[in-house]
Design an enzyme around this catalytic site. Structure first.
Site, PDB file in Angstrom:
ATOM      1  N   HIS A  20      66.924   6.713  63.604  1.00  0.00           N
ATOM      2  CA  HIS A  20      67.340   8.294  63.293  1.00  0.00           C
ATOM      3  C   HIS A  20      67.371   8.684  61.888  1.00  0.00           C
ATOM      4  O   HIS A  20      68.108   7.818  61.130  1.00  0.00           O
ATOM      5  CB  HIS A  20      68.745   8.598  64.057  1.00  0.00           C
ATOM      6  CG  HIS A  20      69.431   9.871  63.939  1.00  0.00           C
ATOM      7  ND1 HIS A  20      70.679  10.115  63.814  1.00  0.00           N
ATOM      8  CD2 HIS A  20      68.672  11.094  64.071  1.00  0.00           C
ATOM      9  CE1 HIS A  20      70.942  11.570  63.664  1.00  0.00           C
ATOM     10  NE2 HIS A  20      69.665  12.075  64.005  1.00  0.00           N
ATOM     11  N   TYR A 120      47.149  20.752  51.140  1.00  0.00           N
ATOM     12  CA  TYR A 120      48.381  21.002  51.397  1.00  0.00           C
ATOM     13  C   TYR A 120      48.878  20.836  52.738  1.00  0.00           C
ATOM     14  O   TYR A 120      49.865  20.891  53.276  1.00  0.00           O
ATOM     15  CB  TYR A 120      49.042  22.203  51.007  1.00  0.00           C
ATOM     16  CG  TYR A 120      48.873  22.439  49.317  1.00  0.00           C
ATOM     17  CD1 TYR A 120      49.648  21.669  48.582  1.00  0.00           C
ATOM     18  CD2 TYR A 120      48.029  23.317  48.856  1.00  0.00           C
ATOM     19  CE1 TYR A 120      49.521  21.970  47.301  1.00  0.00           C
ATOM     20  CE2 TYR A 120      47.959  23.787  47.731  1.00  0.00           C
ATOM     21  CZ  TYR A 120      48.671  22.734  46.852  1.00  0.00           C
ATOM     22  OH  TYR A 120      48.462  22.878  45.410  1.00  0.00           O
TER      23      TYR A 120
END
Length: 148
Positions: A20, A120
């Protein structure tokens, strides 16, 4: 042999071992991976696999809590941007590319380079957990209120 989903053994290991809050950065072919960071290279040829194909495959295997993209992604590649966002289970936030990559140099768990040859076209995926909703429900039942 695994019969569907992600087949790349190193990528599967990363997905299975991520915890997590860990960040998996899926990158275009040209992004420089910072020294000392783990790198998995999936690129076969320019365009293969694409960032869209990679996001789609990883999203099938990974609990994604958040995603971050470069703000330049939309301006430079609107069609790739739209197709990538369509594969994400969350609405991504954005940061200027330089800021995002500086943050990722410190925070990324791993970089996964695709064959994407457009500018990008990178996505930082923040790992979630598959039991959050049930944990919140249990908390509410025990305490009679929301945890946050």
């Amino acid at each position: 042999m695994k019969k569907s989903g992600v087949l790349h053994p190193e990528l599967l290991e990363v997905i299975a071992s991520a915890g997590h809050g860990d960040i998996i950065v899926l990158t275009d072919a040209g992004l420089r991976v910072p020294d000392g960071k783990r790198r998995i290279d999936l690129a076969l040829a320019c365009g293969s696999p694409s960032i869209v194909d990679t996001v789609r495959a990883v999203a099938e295997e990974l609990v994604i809590e958040d995603a971050i993209i470069a703000s330049e992604f939309l301006e430079w590649n609107p069609s790739v941007h739209a197709a990538t966002l369509a594969e994400l289970p969350v609405e991504p936030s954005s940061k200027p590319h330089a800021e995002l990559m500086a943050d990722m140099a410190e925070q990324a768990y791993v970089y996964v380079k695709t064959g994407e040859c457009t500018a990008y076209a990178s996505v930082a995926l923040v790992c979630g957990v598959n039991y959050l909703e049930s944990a919140i429900q249990q908390y509410e039942e025990l305490h009679g209120k929301k945890p946050f």
